[in-house]
Design a protein around this motif. Structure first.
Motif, PDB file in Angstrom:
ATOM      1  N   SER A  35      41.528  47.533  34.982  1.00  0.00           N
ATOM      2  CA  SER A  35      42.068  47.395  33.622  1.00  0.00           C
ATOM      3  C   SER A  35      42.356  45.945  33.237  1.00  0.00           C
ATOM      4  CB  SER A  35      43.345  48.221  33.487  1.00  0.00           C
ATOM      5  OG  SER A  35      44.332  47.725  34.367  1.00  0.00           O
ATOM      6  N   LEU A  36      42.362  45.021  34.207  1.00  0.00           N
ATOM      7  CA  LEU A  36      42.695  43.623  33.918  1.00  0.00           C
ATOM      8  C   LEU A  36      41.498  42.684  33.936  1.00  0.00           C
ATOM      9  CD1 LEU A  36      45.948  43.338  36.053  1.00  0.00           C
ATOM     10  CD2 LEU A  36      45.753  43.730  33.607  1.00  0.00           C
ATOM     11  N   ILE A  37      40.587  42.899  34.878  1.00  0.00           N
ATOM     12  CA  ILE A  37      39.451  41.983  35.020  1.00  0.00           C
ATOM     13  C   ILE A  37      38.158  42.746  35.270  1.00  0.00           C
ATOM     14  CG2 ILE A  37      40.790  40.020  35.877  1.00  0.00           C
ATOM     15  CD1 ILE A  37      39.847  40.777  38.703  1.00  0.00           C
ATOM     16  N   SER A  38      37.084  42.068  34.970  1.00  0.00           N
ATOM     17  CA  SER A  38      35.750  42.540  35.324  1.00  0.00           C
ATOM     18  C   SER A  38      35.080  41.390  36.072  1.00  0.00           C
ATOM     19  CB  SER A  38      34.970  42.896  34.063  1.00  0.00           C
ATOM     20  OG  SER A  38      33.670  43.286  34.392  1.00  0.00           O
ATOM     21  N   GLU A  43      44.934  30.816  38.211  1.00  0.00           N
ATOM     22  CA  GLU A  43      46.087  30.701  39.105  1.00  0.00           C
ATOM     23  C   GLU A  43      46.203  31.926  40.009  1.00  0.00           C
ATOM     24  OE1 GLU A  43      49.071  28.911  41.031  1.00  0.00           O
ATOM     25  OE2 GLU A  43      47.788  28.002  39.509  1.00  0.00           O
ATOM     26  N   ALA A  44      45.923  33.105  39.480  1.00  0.00           N
ATOM     27  CA  ALA A  44      45.999  34.324  40.291  1.00  0.00           C
ATOM     28  C   ALA A  44      44.897  34.360  41.348  1.00  0.00           C
ATOM     29  CB  ALA A  44      45.919  35.550  39.395  1.00  0.00           C
ATOM     30  N   LEU A  45      43.764  33.735  41.051  1.00  0.00           N
ATOM     31  CA  LEU A  45      42.637  33.718  41.993  1.00  0.00           C
ATOM     32  C   LEU A  45      42.858  32.754  43.148  1.00  0.00           C
ATOM     33  CD1 LEU A  45      39.623  34.430  42.665  1.00  0.00           C
ATOM     34  CD2 LEU A  45      39.027  32.438  41.313  1.00  0.00           C
ATOM     35  N   ARG A  46      43.672  31.743  42.965  1.00  0.00           N
ATOM     36  CA  ARG A  46      43.768  30.641  43.930  1.00  0.00           C
ATOM     37  C   ARG A  46      43.919  31.070  45.394  1.00  0.00           C
ATOM     38  NH1 ARG A  46      47.979  25.951  43.962  1.00  0.00           N
ATOM     39  NH2 ARG A  46      48.746  27.096  42.193  1.00  0.00           N
ATOM     40  N   PRO A  47      44.795  32.019  45.753  1.00  0.00           N
ATOM     41  CA  PRO A  47      44.901  32.386  47.175  1.00  0.00           C
ATOM     42  C   PRO A  47      43.651  33.066  47.737  1.00  0.00           C
ATOM     43  CG  PRO A  47      46.766  33.241  45.935  1.00  0.00           C
ATOM     44  CD  PRO A  47      45.814  32.691  44.950  1.00  0.00           C
ATOM     45  N   VAL A  59      45.412  41.471  30.135  1.00  0.00           N
ATOM     46  CA  VAL A  59      45.739  40.367  31.045  1.00  0.00           C
ATOM     47  C   VAL A  59      47.039  39.674  30.643  1.00  0.00           C
ATOM     48  CG1 VAL A  59      45.020  38.041  31.700  1.00  0.00           C
ATOM     49  CG2 VAL A  59      43.445  39.913  31.918  1.00  0.00           C
ATOM     50  N   LEU A  60      47.227  39.406  29.368  1.00  0.00           N
ATOM     51  CA  LEU A  60      48.412  38.669  28.931  1.00  0.00           C
ATOM     52  C   LEU A  60      49.692  39.488  29.051  1.00  0.00           C
ATOM     53  CD1 LEU A  60      47.013  36.779  25.826  1.00  0.00           C
ATOM     54  CD2 LEU A  60      47.383  35.912  28.125  1.00  0.00           C
ATOM     55  N   GLU A  61      49.574  40.812  28.987  1.00  0.00           N
ATOM     56  CA  GLU A  61      50.756  41.671  29.093  1.00  0.00           C
ATOM     57  C   GLU A  61      51.094  42.015  30.541  1.00  0.00           C
ATOM     58  OE1 GLU A  61      48.817  44.609  26.967  1.00  0.00           O
ATOM     59  OE2 GLU A  61      48.708  43.335  25.193  1.00  0.00           O
ATOM     60  N   ALA A  62      50.139  41.846  31.427  1.00  0.00           N
ATOM     61  CA  ALA A  62      50.339  42.220  32.827  1.00  0.00           C
ATOM     62  C   ALA A  62      51.210  41.197  33.549  1.00  0.00           C
ATOM     63  CB  ALA A  62      48.989  42.322  33.528  1.00  0.00           C
ATOM     64  N   PHE A  72      52.231  38.778  36.696  1.00  0.00           N
ATOM     65  CA  PHE A  72      51.438  37.910  37.552  1.00  0.00           C
ATOM     66  C   PHE A  72      51.121  38.600  38.882  1.00  0.00           C
ATOM     67  CE2 PHE A  72      50.842  34.273  40.432  1.00  0.00           C
ATOM     68  CZ  PHE A  72      49.779  33.678  39.774  1.00  0.00           C
ATOM     69  N   LEU A  73      52.071  39.387  39.379  1.00  0.00           N
ATOM     70  CA  LEU A  73      51.857  40.098  40.644  1.00  0.00           C
ATOM     71  C   LEU A  73      50.747  41.140  40.526  1.00  0.00           C
ATOM     72  CD1 LEU A  73      55.531  40.539  41.860  1.00  0.00           C
ATOM     73  CD2 LEU A  73      53.809  38.951  42.712  1.00  0.00           C
ATOM     74  N   SER A  74      50.642  41.784  39.367  1.00  0.00           N
ATOM     75  CA  SER A  74      49.560  42.758  39.202  1.00  0.00           C
ATOM     76  C   SER A  74      48.208  42.055  39.098  1.00  0.00           C
ATOM     77  CB  SER A  74      49.811  43.652  37.987  1.00  0.00           C
ATOM     78  OG  SER A  74      49.869  42.890  36.811  1.00  0.00           O
ATOM     79  N   LEU A  75      48.175  40.851  38.532  1.00  0.00           N
ATOM     80  CA  LEU A  75      46.940  40.064  38.516  1.00  0.00           C
ATOM     81  C   LEU A  75      46.532  39.681  39.940  1.00  0.00           C
ATOM     82  CD1 LEU A  75      47.138  37.580  35.531  1.00  0.00           C
ATOM     83  CD2 LEU A  75      45.321  39.173  36.040  1.00  0.00           C
ATOM     84  N   ARG A  76      47.508  39.244  40.718  1.00  0.00           N
ATOM     85  CA  ARG A  76      47.221  38.900  42.117  1.00  0.00           C
ATOM     86  C   ARG A  76      46.722  40.120  42.882  1.00  0.00           C
ATOM     87  NH1 ARG A  76      50.432  34.178  44.524  1.00  0.00           N
ATOM     88  NH2 ARG A  76      49.313  32.531  43.443  1.00  0.00           N
ATOM     89  N   ALA A  77      47.314  41.276  42.594  1.00  0.00           N
ATOM     90  CA  ALA A  77      46.888  42.509  43.258  1.00  0.00           C
ATOM     91  C   ALA A  77      45.449  42.849  42.890  1.00  0.00           C
ATOM     92  CB  ALA A  77      47.820  43.655  42.898  1.00  0.00           C
ATOM     93  N   ALA A  78      45.076  42.588  41.637  1.00  0.00           N
ATOM     94  CA  ALA A  78      43.694  42.845  41.206  1.00  0.00           C
ATOM     95  C   ALA A  78      42.723  41.947  41.968  1.00  0.00           C
ATOM     96  CB  ALA A  78      43.566  42.622  39.703  1.00  0.00           C
ATOM     97  N   PHE A  79      43.086  40.674  42.154  1.00  0.00           N
ATOM     98  CA  PHE A  79      42.219  39.764  42.902  1.00  0.00           C
ATOM     99  C   PHE A  79      42.208  40.087  44.395  1.00  0.00           C
ATOM    100  CE2 PHE A  79      42.438  36.996  39.130  1.00  0.00           C
ATOM    101  CZ  PHE A  79      41.074  36.829  38.962  1.00  0.00           C
ATOM    102  N   GLU A  80      43.324  40.575  44.899  1.00  0.00           N
ATOM    103  CA  GLU A  80      43.335  40.994  46.309  1.00  0.00           C
ATOM    104  C   GLU A  80      42.408  42.190  46.513  1.00  0.00           C
ATOM    105  OE1 GLU A  80      46.487  42.335  49.772  1.00  0.00           O
ATOM    106  OE2 GLU A  80      47.211  41.940  47.753  1.00  0.00           O
TER     107      GLU A  80
END
Length: 118
Positions: free
Chosen positions: A28-31, A73-77, A100-103, A105-113
């Motif tokens: 729901s946040l990224i493709s 920033e969420a992708l960095r790790p 993305v803007l409403e989510a 930061f932790l949920s963005l990091r979880a999406a990248f993880e």
């Protein structure tokens, strides 16, 4: 801290090839899409990343920029693992979706993880 220039995709010809890219991961946040440019002669030698925030979804420039900064920033790790995993590819496209803007930061990091594991 942002991505190094050598890891950013800037060539407009690569962006025009975006429609031919293959979606590997979506939530729901990224493709996430990948593209190999070896056949077209645009090979870059190492995977480069492009963050895309569409004007259709984010009307104002500052919201598009904020979405791209949050993604970077969420992708960095997970950046090194992602580049190593897709070493044979030339272009990695990360598309921001409207939530993305409403989510958080932790949920963005979880999406990248989740992306780095899939």
């Amino acid at each position: 801290m942002t991505l190094a220039k050598r890891h950013k995709l800037k060539d407009w010809r690569c962006f025009s090839a975006y429609t031919r890219s293959r979606t590997l991961f979506e939530n729901s946040l990224i493709s996430f899409r990948v593209l190999s440019l070896r056949s077209s002669g645009l090979s870059l030698g190492l995977p480069r990343i492009a963050f895309i925030a569409s004007k259709k979804i984010f009307r104002l420039a500052h919201t598009r920029n904020r979405a791209k900064r949050l993604l970077a920033e969420a992708l960095r790790p997970y950046h090194a693992a992602l580049l190593q995993k897709h070493a044979g590819r030339d272009a990695l496209f990360i598309l921001a979706k409207s939530k993305v803007l409403e989510a958080s930061f932790l949920s963005l990091r979880a999406a990248f993880e989740e992306l780095s594991k899939s």
